[in-house]
Design a protein around this motif. Structure first.
Motif, mmCIF file in Angstrom:
data_model
loop_
_atom_site.group_PDB
_atom_site.id
_atom_site.type_symbol
_atom_site.label_atom_id
_atom_site.label_comp_id
_atom_site.label_asym_id
_atom_site.label_seq_id
_atom_site.Cartn_x
_atom_site.Cartn_y
_atom_site.Cartn_z
ATOM 1 N N ILE A 31 9.537 -12.677 -3.716
ATOM 2 C CA ILE A 31 8.753 -11.469 -3.976
ATOM 3 C C ILE A 31 8.775 -11.203 -5.475
ATOM 4 C CG2 ILE A 31 10.722 -9.943 -3.551
ATOM 5 C CD1 ILE A 31 8.641 -7.945 -2.350
ATOM 6 N N ALA A 32 7.635 -10.788 -6.000
ATOM 7 C CA ALA A 32 7.530 -10.447 -7.416
ATOM 8 C C ALA A 32 7.031 -9.016 -7.541
ATOM 9 C CB ALA A 32 6.581 -11.394 -8.134
ATOM 10 N N ASP A 33 7.701 -8.245 -8.385
ATOM 11 C CA ASP A 33 7.313 -6.864 -8.673
ATOM 12 C C ASP A 33 6.650 -6.840 -10.042
ATOM 13 O OD1 ASP A 33 7.033 -4.141 -9.055
ATOM 14 O OD2 ASP A 33 9.119 -3.657 -8.601
ATOM 15 N N PHE A 34 5.353 -6.566 -10.058
ATOM 16 C CA PHE A 34 4.559 -6.554 -11.286
ATOM 17 C C PHE A 34 4.607 -5.154 -11.896
ATOM 18 C CE2 PHE A 34 3.253 -10.187 -8.964
ATOM 19 C CZ PHE A 34 2.855 -11.118 -9.908
ATOM 20 N N GLY A 35 5.378 -5.022 -12.963
ATOM 21 C CA GLY A 35 5.646 -3.718 -13.568
ATOM 22 C C GLY A 35 6.927 -3.157 -12.980
ATOM 23 N N VAL A 63 4.807 -17.056 -5.157
ATOM 24 C CA VAL A 63 5.527 -16.066 -4.355
ATOM 25 C C VAL A 63 4.750 -15.748 -3.076
ATOM 26 C CG1 VAL A 63 6.695 -15.069 -6.363
ATOM 27 C CG2 VAL A 63 4.526 -14.098 -5.609
ATOM 28 N N ASP A 64 5.475 -15.267 -2.088
ATOM 29 C CA ASP A 64 4.852 -14.874 -0.824
ATOM 30 C C ASP A 64 4.304 -13.454 -0.892
ATOM 31 O OD1 ASP A 64 5.539 -17.298 0.567
ATOM 32 O OD2 ASP A 64 7.600 -16.562 0.625
ATOM 33 N N ILE A 65 4.964 -12.609 -1.688
ATOM 34 C CA ILE A 65 4.581 -11.201 -1.772
ATOM 35 C C ILE A 65 4.604 -10.746 -3.225
ATOM 36 C CG2 ILE A 65 5.228 -8.831 -1.132
ATOM 37 C CD1 ILE A 65 6.538 -10.029 1.393
ATOM 38 N N GLY A 66 3.545 -10.077 -3.624
ATOM 39 C CA GLY A 66 3.488 -9.410 -4.916
ATOM 40 C C GLY A 66 3.339 -7.917 -4.676
ATOM 41 N N LYS A 83 0.599 -12.169 0.074
ATOM 42 C CA LYS A 83 0.099 -10.797 0.176
ATOM 43 C C LYS A 83 0.435 -9.973 -1.059
ATOM 44 C CE LYS A 83 -0.395 -10.242 5.056
ATOM 45 N NZ LYS A 83 -0.309 -9.325 6.164
ATOM 46 N N LEU A 84 -0.473 -9.064 -1.346
ATOM 47 C CA LEU A 84 -0.295 -8.060 -2.385
ATOM 48 C C LEU A 84 -0.179 -6.699 -1.724
ATOM 49 C CD1 LEU A 84 -0.516 -6.729 -5.245
ATOM 50 C CD2 LEU A 84 -3.004 -6.837 -4.944
ATOM 51 N N PHE A 85 0.813 -5.918 -2.148
ATOM 52 C CA PHE A 85 0.948 -4.513 -1.765
ATOM 53 C C PHE A 85 0.903 -3.712 -3.055
ATOM 54 C CE2 PHE A 85 2.955 -6.994 1.528
ATOM 55 C CZ PHE A 85 2.474 -6.419 2.693
ATOM 56 N N LEU A 86 -0.060 -2.794 -3.143
ATOM 57 C CA LEU A 86 -0.312 -2.071 -4.382
ATOM 58 C C LEU A 86 -0.509 -0.593 -4.099
ATOM 59 C CD1 LEU A 86 -2.637 -3.155 -7.218
ATOM 60 C CD2 LEU A 86 -3.179 -1.028 -6.069
ATOM 61 N N MET A 87 -0.029 0.247 -5.016
ATOM 62 C CA MET A 87 -0.319 1.690 -4.976
ATOM 63 C C MET A 87 -0.746 2.135 -6.365
ATOM 64 S SD MET A 87 2.470 3.458 -2.467
ATOM 65 C CE MET A 87 1.732 5.067 -2.682
#
Length: 194
Positions: free
Chosen positions: A1-5, A55-58, A86-90
């Motif tokens: 998993i990668a956390d962008f920011g 990655v599997d999840i960003g 998958k991307l999960f974004l808010m």
């Protein structure tokens, strides 16, 4: 998993033991030394893409509104994902309830120099599609309780949560669920697949 920011990487810290590898994308160098003790660190998404790590999840929470090019930012996330990743974004919702009820005071608070872009459900959906994401699920999430709204109306400024004890948890849950249902919540959320 990668956390962008990733900031200080508290979200990734919470995932320790659940993810095979955790990766922080964080341009602020002052965080890197501390983050690197637990997670792999890159300054920018393009560095992750060039590393050929996939990655599997960003995830991206309250970041896309700050970047100079949201399309480039999303392309870097897209290119860092495995197939079916998958991307999960808010991101903040530009149609939130306070524009209807307290616009004069809320607008200067909401529209500030730290934010380069503002999104509604249609604009974020368009941008995700343009980048190539599919199987989009989009919705709304309201971050604040009724007391925040009442103090915006009374004093014209934010006060945070739980400042007014007149409304209990049940009332706050209904309030948030209603704003999410009508699209007037504080945030947009996205789940998208490569």
């Amino acid at each position: 998993i990668a956390d962008f920011g990733a900031g200080g990487a508290s979200f990734l810290d919470a995932l320790q033991g659940f993810a095979k590898e955790t990766i922080a994308i964080e341009p602020s160098q002052h965080w890197h030394e501390a983050i690197s003790k637990k997670h792999r660190v890159f300054s920018y998404g393009e560095e992750l893409v060039k590393s050929e790590i996939r990655v599997d999840i960003g995830v991206s929470f309250d970041v896309i509104e700050h970047v100079p090019s949201p399309e480039t930012y999303l392309k870097e996330i897209y290119n860092s994902l495995n197939e079916k990743g998958k991307l999960f974004l808010m991101t903040p919702n530009s149609n939130e309830i306070l524009f209807d009820l307290a616009e004069e005071n809320f607008s200067p608070f909401y529209f500030r120099t730290a934010h380069s872009y503002y999104f509604c459900i249609d604009s974020i959906k368009f941008l995700l599609g343009r980048v190539g994401f599919k199987k989009l699920k989009l919705g709304y999430y309201h971050e604040m309780d009724i007391s925040n709204l009442t103090y915006w109306l009374k004093d014209g400024e934010p006060t945070g949560k739980n400042k007014n004890t007149l409304f209990d948890d049940e009332a706050n849950k209904y309030f948030c669920a209603y704003l999410e249902k009508i699209g007037k919540a504080s945030h947009l959320w996205v789940e998208a697949e490569k």
